[in-house]
Enzyme design. Structure first.
Site, PDB file in Angstrom:
ATOM      1  N   GLU A  44       9.880   1.234  -4.422  1.00 53.70           N
ATOM      2  CA  GLU A  44       8.700   0.719  -3.716  1.00 53.70           C
ATOM      3  C   GLU A  44       8.268  -0.625  -4.314  1.00 53.70           C
ATOM      4  O   GLU A  44       8.220  -0.787  -5.537  1.00 53.70           O
ATOM      5  CB  GLU A  44       7.566   1.743  -3.843  1.00 53.70           C
ATOM      6  CG  GLU A  44       6.278   1.364  -3.125  1.00 53.70           C
ATOM      7  CD  GLU A  44       5.228   2.468  -3.201  1.00 53.70           C
ATOM      8  OE1 GLU A  44       4.191   2.332  -2.527  1.00 53.70           O
ATOM      9  OE2 GLU A  44       5.446   3.469  -3.924  1.00 53.70           O
ATOM     10  N   LYS A 113       4.239   1.589   5.212  1.00 51.29           N
ATOM     11  CA  LYS A 113       3.730   2.841   4.640  1.00 51.29           C
ATOM     12  C   LYS A 113       2.518   3.337   5.422  1.00 51.29           C
ATOM     13  O   LYS A 113       1.542   2.606   5.604  1.00 51.29           O
ATOM     14  CB  LYS A 113       3.384   2.611   3.169  1.00 51.29           C
ATOM     15  CG  LYS A 113       3.044   3.875   2.387  1.00 51.29           C
ATOM     16  CD  LYS A 113       2.879   3.551   0.907  1.00 51.29           C
ATOM     17  CE  LYS A 113       2.683   4.780   0.056  1.00 51.29           C
ATOM     18  NZ  LYS A 113       2.572   4.451  -1.379  1.00 51.29           N
ATOM     19  N   CYS A 147       7.133   6.601  -0.717  1.00 51.62           N
ATOM     20  CA  CYS A 147       6.391   7.291  -1.776  1.00 51.62           C
ATOM     21  C   CYS A 147       5.503   8.420  -1.245  1.00 51.62           C
ATOM     22  O   CYS A 147       5.986   9.468  -0.861  1.00 51.62           O
ATOM     23  CB  CYS A 147       5.593   6.261  -2.583  1.00 51.62           C
ATOM     24  SG  CYS A 147       5.015   6.885  -4.190  1.00 51.62           S
TER      25      CYS A 147
END
Length: 265
Positions: A44, A113, A147
């Protein structure tokens, strides 16, 4: 269909130094290609670093910016696809994003994200709104989340239902959440019957201590490849034939009863 050899780059690079991180990526791509990999997955926000705070606006780039072009050159030079995390600027908004570049240098997919973790991310980033982003590579349907997204089973199940066979998860999981890498990720792979490549940062960075433990988990819930706590390049294989056999043997997806789940949303 032959297995897709996949390389996981566990590294934090040099936070705040995009050019240096491009060099780290180039070196990793060379080693991955020499090992026969067709795909390299980075953590990330790899291009900039995670704990960059007020530097987020300065380091953010558009999806077709100079770093994207540099990664495309690396992908072509070494003949493999590259998934990298970066802060994406789109007008006035900045997203925590990950982009997949193909072996020919073409942009295959860009994901933003959807679930932002903690005050830092919520202060500097806008959440994405597209939960399932996919691309095809060597006959494997690849999906992307980032994540915290993988900690929501709904996200992973949505990918499974959309046909994702390999879910790429660039991550920045930190102490004391190492159980996500150790336990949650293999369970996600099993319950949704897909491969999960979970690729973490490592070591101290600002107020965070990243725990490493990157892994490639299979649809049978076993970890095929696992990194330790330090800098490491891990190689594993995604086998489409095993995936098909596992889905045939495991009834989770076909035994679902969606009519009972309306209360979930």
């Amino acid at each position: 269909m032959p297995p897709l050899r996949t390389a996981l780059l566990q590294s934090s690079g040099r936070p705040g130094h995009v050019d240096e991180n491009i060099k780290v990526l180039d070196g990793a791509a060379r080693r991955a290609a020499e090992a026969g990999a067709r795909l390299l997955v980075c953590p990330e926000l790899f291009l900039t670093g995670y704990a960059i705070g007020r530097d987020v606006p300065r380091l953010a780039e558009p999806a077709d910016g100079p770093s994207a072009r540099a990664v495309a050159e690396i992908a072509v030079r070494h003949g493999l696809a590259v998934l990298y995390g970066y802060p994406e600027r789109a007008g006035e908004e900045i997203f925590n994003a990950a982009q997949l570049i193909g072996p020919d240098g073409a942009a295959l997919a860009n994901y933003r994200k959807t679930h932002l973790f903690g005050c830092f991310e919520q202060e500097w980033f806008t959440p994405g709104e597209q939960p399932v982003v996919q691309a095809e590579l060597d006959g494997v349907r690849i999906g992307i989340v980032i994540c915290y997204d993988v900690e929501f089973p709904e996200n992973v199940r949505a990918h499974a239902l959309a046909g994702t066979g390999l879910l790429l998860v660039p991550t920045a999981v930190m102490h004391p959440f190492q159980f996500v890498a150790e336990s949650v990720v293999p369970v996600r792979a099993f319950e949704s019957q897909l491969y999960v490549a979970y690729v973490n940062r490592t070591g101290p960075e600002g107020e965070f201590e990243f725990v490493g433990l990157s892994c490639l988990a299979g649809p049978d819930g076993t970890v095929r490849s696992r990194a330790g706590r330090g800098e490491e390049l891990v190689i594993g294989e995604v086998d489409p034939e095993f995936l098909s056999a596992s889905r045939a043997a495991n009834p989770y997806l076909r035994d679902r009863r969606p009519g009972l789940y309306g209360s979930l949303v």
